[in-house]
Motif scaffolding. Structure first.
Motif, PDB file in Angstrom:
ATOM      1  N   UNK A 106     113.757  52.512  18.674  1.00 41.02           N
ATOM      2  CA  UNK A 106     112.776  51.474  18.379  1.00 41.02           C
ATOM      3  C   UNK A 106     111.754  52.049  17.415  1.00 41.02           C
ATOM      4  N   UNK A 107     111.047  51.150  16.742  1.00 45.93           N
ATOM      5  CA  UNK A 107     110.061  51.587  15.754  1.00 45.93           C
ATOM      6  C   UNK A 107     109.014  52.497  16.380  1.00 45.93           C
ATOM      7  N   UNK A 108     108.486  52.094  17.533  1.00 43.82           N
ATOM      8  CA  UNK A 108     107.455  52.893  18.169  1.00 43.82           C
ATOM      9  C   UNK A 108     107.990  54.231  18.666  1.00 43.82           C
ATOM     10  N   UNK A 109     109.267  54.285  19.032  1.00 41.36           N
ATOM     11  CA  UNK A 109     109.843  55.551  19.494  1.00 41.36           C
ATOM     12  C   UNK A 109     109.800  56.590  18.380  1.00 41.36           C
ATOM     13  N   UNK A 110     110.172  56.190  17.184  1.00 40.50           N
ATOM     14  CA  UNK A 110     110.125  57.103  16.041  1.00 40.50           C
ATOM     15  C   UNK A 110     108.689  57.451  15.678  1.00 40.50           C
ATOM     16  N   UNK A 111     107.820  56.453  15.739  1.00 32.47           N
ATOM     17  CA  UNK A 111     106.412  56.688  15.413  1.00 32.47           C
ATOM     18  C   UNK A 111     105.752  57.584  16.455  1.00 32.47           C
ATOM     19  N   UNK A 112     106.158  57.441  17.715  1.00 26.71           N
ATOM     20  CA  UNK A 112     105.634  58.313  18.774  1.00 26.71           C
ATOM     21  C   UNK A 112     105.853  59.780  18.429  1.00 26.71           C
ATOM     22  N   UNK A 113     107.072  60.095  18.027  1.00 23.78           N
ATOM     23  CA  UNK A 113     107.428  61.484  17.710  1.00 23.78           C
ATOM     24  C   UNK A 113     106.668  61.965  16.486  1.00 23.78           C
ATOM     25  N   UNK A 114     106.573  61.115  15.485  1.00 25.52           N
ATOM     26  CA  UNK A 114     105.894  61.507  14.239  1.00 25.52           C
ATOM     27  C   UNK A 114     104.409  61.781  14.480  1.00 25.52           C
ATOM     28  N   UNK A 115     103.745  60.880  15.209  1.00 23.33           N
ATOM     29  CA  UNK A 115     102.320  61.051  15.510  1.00 23.33           C
ATOM     30  C   UNK A 115     102.092  62.304  16.354  1.00 23.33           C
ATOM     31  N   UNK A 147     105.373  63.019  29.881  1.00 22.38           N
ATOM     32  CA  UNK A 147     104.395  63.283  28.830  1.00 22.38           C
ATOM     33  C   UNK A 147     104.994  64.194  27.756  1.00 22.38           C
ATOM     34  N   UNK A 148     104.385  64.226  26.560  1.00 18.71           N
ATOM     35  CA  UNK A 148     104.873  65.129  25.506  1.00 18.71           C
ATOM     36  C   UNK A 148     104.819  66.593  25.953  1.00 18.71           C
ATOM     37  N   UNK A 149     105.778  67.381  25.532  1.00 19.87           N
ATOM     38  CA  UNK A 149     105.814  68.795  25.929  1.00 19.87           C
ATOM     39  C   UNK A 149     104.749  69.604  25.194  1.00 19.87           C
ATOM     40  N   UNK A 150     104.154  69.023  24.135  1.00 22.49           N
ATOM     41  CA  UNK A 150     103.129  69.729  23.355  1.00 22.49           C
ATOM     42  C   UNK A 150     101.730  69.517  23.921  1.00 22.49           C
ATOM     43  N   UNK A 151     101.610  69.003  25.137  1.00 24.66           N
ATOM     44  CA  UNK A 151     100.313  68.688  25.723  1.00 24.66           C
ATOM     45  C   UNK A 151      99.430  69.929  25.818  1.00 24.66           C
ATOM     46  N   UNK A 152      98.167  69.787  25.434  1.00 19.87           N
ATOM     47  CA  UNK A 152      97.190  70.872  25.514  1.00 19.87           C
ATOM     48  C   UNK A 152      96.462  70.880  26.848  1.00 19.87           C
ATOM     49  N   UNK A 153      96.690  69.868  27.673  1.00 24.42           N
ATOM     50  CA  UNK A 153      96.098  69.786  29.008  1.00 24.42           C
ATOM     51  C   UNK A 153      97.216  69.700  30.035  1.00 24.42           C
ATOM     52  N   UNK A 176      99.556  62.144  25.484  1.00 22.93           N
ATOM     53  CA  UNK A 176     100.164  60.807  25.457  1.00 22.93           C
ATOM     54  C   UNK A 176     100.899  60.587  24.154  1.00 22.93           C
ATOM     55  N   UNK A 177     101.873  59.695  24.222  1.00 29.83           N
ATOM     56  CA  UNK A 177     102.521  59.172  23.031  1.00 29.83           C
ATOM     57  C   UNK A 177     101.678  58.007  22.502  1.00 29.83           C
ATOM     58  N   UNK A 178     101.907  57.656  21.252  1.00 29.77           N
ATOM     59  CA  UNK A 178     101.178  56.531  20.656  1.00 29.77           C
ATOM     60  C   UNK A 178     101.409  55.247  21.445  1.00 29.77           C
ATOM     61  N   UNK A 179     102.634  54.985  21.843  1.00 29.55           N
ATOM     62  CA  UNK A 179     102.929  53.752  22.579  1.00 29.55           C
ATOM     63  C   UNK A 179     102.206  53.721  23.928  1.00 29.55           C
ATOM     64  N   UNK A 180     101.924  54.898  24.506  1.00 28.47           N
ATOM     65  CA  UNK A 180     101.166  54.942  25.763  1.00 28.47           C
ATOM     66  C   UNK A 180      99.766  54.356  25.585  1.00 28.47           C
ATOM     67  N   UNK A 181      99.094  54.795  24.522  1.00 24.60           N
ATOM     68  CA  UNK A 181      97.714  54.332  24.328  1.00 24.60           C
ATOM     69  C   UNK A 181      97.681  52.890  23.839  1.00 24.60           C
TER      70      UNK A 181
END
Length: 424
Positions: A237-246, A319-325, A385-390
């Motif tokens: 989906x569009x947001x899935x790709x955008x989630x990863x990019x953001x 959640x994203x694996x790159x989380x800082x918290x 969070x991913x973009x679609x989460x917010x």
């Protein structure tokens, strides 16, 4: 809180398959009982059962049998109550559910002249459905005459209502295949909300001009949320790709200052802190006897937090694996984005129209919206969070808060009318 909802979610279909029949049967009975029946959405439950039959959750033979037996049982209760207490009961207590004396007189005349029609067709109106059996009993119509007509009315009403739900289920499947089921749900809910707003305002004239903006915001928030949910449940989906990019973008462009600043923002506008501020506001509103503001704040904030936790358990997105918290709960939707949207939507609704200067009012609104966006960005910057989460958090927060504003407005009108009737 997630552990509380997990058993319900994991066994949702089993609960509907077993408990749904009991609920449907009880609703069918209670809808025929005077006073109580006016408050029970039994007709809606029967239509919903038709929908559930179409999608394979409920059995049509069991549903039809339970609805007819339940409807006739409720009608018999109403009949015997009318036989025992007579019209004095409705004349005394009818005012509590807005039954006017002239309506009662018309119902009496209809039963006297057209008993059979009153029993059969009275079941098809939400106003006469809980009243017709009582009035027939109070009119001393013989039980043998009553139950024959009542069976005909219960059969026609139940089968037609189930058929409506079944047809809707078939149409839903076709439309869902074209647009996606969540977009179809958004369209259906939007139509119902707009229709309810129009009907209520036409009858009671309670919504002022600025609440039309609330309605528009409600529809926008609903669409935004359900569109995001639909995309979130798809692999492509569009947001899935955008989630990863953001997520990758912020991961590659973080700085020490940025991390410190975004941590401050995410702490200040956390659900816990905003809930504390809302609680202070609620206490203030109660002290100033601003009841509507207090109840809107309670339902919007409390309901939003509970439903947000429930949706996390339903979607179960990691959640994203790159989380800082360090975060161990699920990601969708963002609790921060939802909480800050609820908080500042309330702030705008409560105070913006009290600012007389158009310039300062617009700056106030824009500033509030920017703080919502900044909080959402802080969650993306910190990688929790991913973009679609917010986006989903903002959409649901806006939808839920504006819905509570409209509902509390309507309930306030009912309570005011009730008090005025008691005074008279």
């Amino acid at each position: 809180m997630l552990q509380i909802f997990a058993p319900l979610i994991n066994n949702f279909q089993a609960i509907i398959e077993h408990g749904g029949y009991t609920i449907l049967f009880i609703a069918s009975i209670l809808e025929g009982v005077p006073l109580i029946g006016s408050l029970i959405p039994g007709h809606t439950a029967v239509i919903l059962s038709g929908f559930l039959i179409k999608i394979g959750i409920m059995n049509w033979i069991i549903v039809i049998f339970l609805v007819i037996i339940g409807a006739m049982t409720g009608d018999l209760i109403g009949y015997f109550l009318g036989k025992k207490f007579g019209f004095v009961f409705l004349e005394r207590f009818g005012k509590y559910i807005f039954i006017k004396p002239e309506h009662l007189e018309k119902a009496k005349a209809l039963v006297a002249k057209h008993t059979g029609k009153a029993i059969i067709f009275g079941r098809f109106s939400p106003i006469t459905r809980p009243l017709a059996p009582f009035i027939v009993g109070a009119s001393n119509v013989h039980i043998n005459r009553f139950w024959v007509y009542d069976f005909i009315g219960a059969f026609l009403w139940s089968t037609s209502a189930i058929l409506v739900g079944y047809i809707f289920g078939a149409s839903y499947k076709v439309a869902a295949g074209l647009f996606g089921k969540f977009i179809v749900i958004a369209i259906i809910l939007s139509v119902l909300i707009i229709w309810g707003y129009k009907v209520i305002n036409k009858q009671f004239h309670i919504f002022v001009k600025y609440e039309l903006i609330v309605l528009i915001a409600n529809i926008f928030g609903l669409y935004l949320f359900l569109k995001t949910v639909q995309d979130a449940l798809k692999d492509k989906a569009f947001l899935a790709n955008l989630d990863v990019w953001i997520n990758n973008f912020f991961y590659l462009h973080t700085s020490e200052f940025g991390i410190v600043f975004m941590k401050i923002i995410t702490d200040i506008f956390s659900p816990a802190f905003l809930s504390l501020l809302t609680l202070i506001g609620i206490i203030y509103f109660f002290k100033k006897k601003q009841w509507r503001y207090a109840y809107i704040s309670i339902f919007a904030t409390g309901g939003g937090l509970v439903l947000g936790s429930l949706m996390k358990e339903i979607i179960m997105r990691a959640r994203p694996i790159s989380s800082l918290l360090l975060k161990t709960d699920f990601s969708f939707p963002s609790g921060h984005a939802m909480a800050v949207t609820i908080f500042f939507t309330l702030i705008i609704y409560f105070f913006a129209r009290k600012i007389h200067s158009m310039l300062w009012r617009e700056l106030f609104i824009v500033g509030s919206v920017l703080l919502i966006i900044l909080t959402a960005i802080s969650r993306l910057y910190l990688g929790v969070h991913w973009l679609s989460d917010v986006v989903a958090g903002i959409g649901f927060g806006l939808f839920w808060t504006t819905l509570m504003i409209l509902i509390v407005r309507y309930l306030g009108m009912i309570i005011t009318s009730y008090r005025e009737r008691n005074k008279n």
